[in-house]
Design a protein around this motif. Structure first.
Motif, short mmCIF file in Angstrom:
data_model
loop_
_atom_site.label_atom_id
_atom_site.label_comp_id
_atom_site.label_asym_id
_atom_site.label_seq_id
_atom_site.Cartn_x
_atom_site.Cartn_y
_atom_site.Cartn_z
N UNK A 32 1.17 -1.02 -0.01
CA UNK A 32 -0.12 -0.51 0.09
C UNK A 32 0.80 1.48 0.26
N UNK A 33 2.26 1.37 -0.41
CA UNK A 33 3.19 2.04 0.09
C UNK A 33 3.23 3.02 1.08
N UNK A 34 2.55 2.63 2.22
CA UNK A 34 3.08 3.36 3.51
C UNK A 34 4.84 2.87 3.88
N UNK A 35 5.50 4.33 4.93
CA UNK A 35 6.43 3.39 4.72
C UNK A 35 6.30 3.00 6.13
N UNK A 36 7.39 1.39 5.75
CA UNK A 36 8.23 0.50 6.79
C UNK A 36 8.50 1.18 7.69
N UNK A 37 10.17 1.62 7.38
CA UNK A 37 11.45 1.68 7.33
C UNK A 37 11.97 2.44 6.59
#
Length: 199
Positions: free
Chosen positions: A54-59
């Motif tokens: 979903x393209x959200x930053x994870x790290x």
């Protein structure tokens, strides 16, 4: 499906170069990059960026260093949408301290690494801006380079067409048309950077 590619950008506002090796999936990306610059002082920076589906930053992990100084930042957005910031550094009293308060940007879904055109990709693709969705107003966890401070950045993305998006950086009073390739990656960011060696 995964596409791998290597990208090089050169700075337009100051001497700077960035190399990024990217694995681009249909709904996320993994990137490893190196940035070298001279402003506000000579530095070398390495980063590793992983997004969730979903393209959200994870790290985002960043290491920056120069003559007599070094610092590290680990910026994590967990599965409960909470940000965690870990930072340390030594030397270079001329630079602000690294890190920041997650409460200031708690609603952000994206990181935005200073001088790095790659991090504009996530909101553009997730929000469907190239498909005419928007304008959309967002909050970013903006990472200042080379000091690695993390601060709140309010930004707007406005659709123009499949290969152009108008970007408004409210925290620094900037407006420009980002030129994109077929994958939604930045080819030219006015007054900041442009791709070189693209096939």
């Amino acid at each position: 499906m995964r596409r791998r590619q290597s990208i090089v950008w050169r700075g337009l506002d100051a001497w700077r170069a960035e190399y990024c090796h990217l694995s681009l999936y249909a709904d996320r990306l993994l990137a490893r990059g190196i940035q070298i610059g001279v402003d506000p002082l000579p530095y070398r920076l390495e980063y590793a960026l992983d997004t969730a589906i979903g393209w959200d930053t994870a790290r985002l992990t960043v290491d920056a260093s120069g003559e007599g100084w070094a610092r590290r930042l680990d910026l994590i957005r967990d599965t409960q949408s909470r940000w965690h910031v870990s930072a340390d550094g030594r030397g270079s009293g001329d630079l602000p301290e690294p890190g920041g308060d997650p409460a200031e940007f708690e609603e952000a879904r994206d990181c935005d690494l200073g001088f790095c055109p790659l991090t504009n990709t996530m909101p553009i693709l997730r929000e469907g801006v190239r498909d005419g969705n928007g304008p959309v107003d967002l909050v970013m966890a903006w990472v200042s380079v080379p000091d690695l401070r993390v601060i709140r950045s309010e930004q707007r993305y406005e659709p123009i067409d499949r290969h152009r998006v108008r970007y408004v950086g409210k925290h620094r009073d900037f407006v420009g048309e980002l030129e994109l390739d077929d994958d939604g990656l930045v080819v030219r960011y006015p007054d900041l950077a442009e791709r070189v060696g693209a096939r």
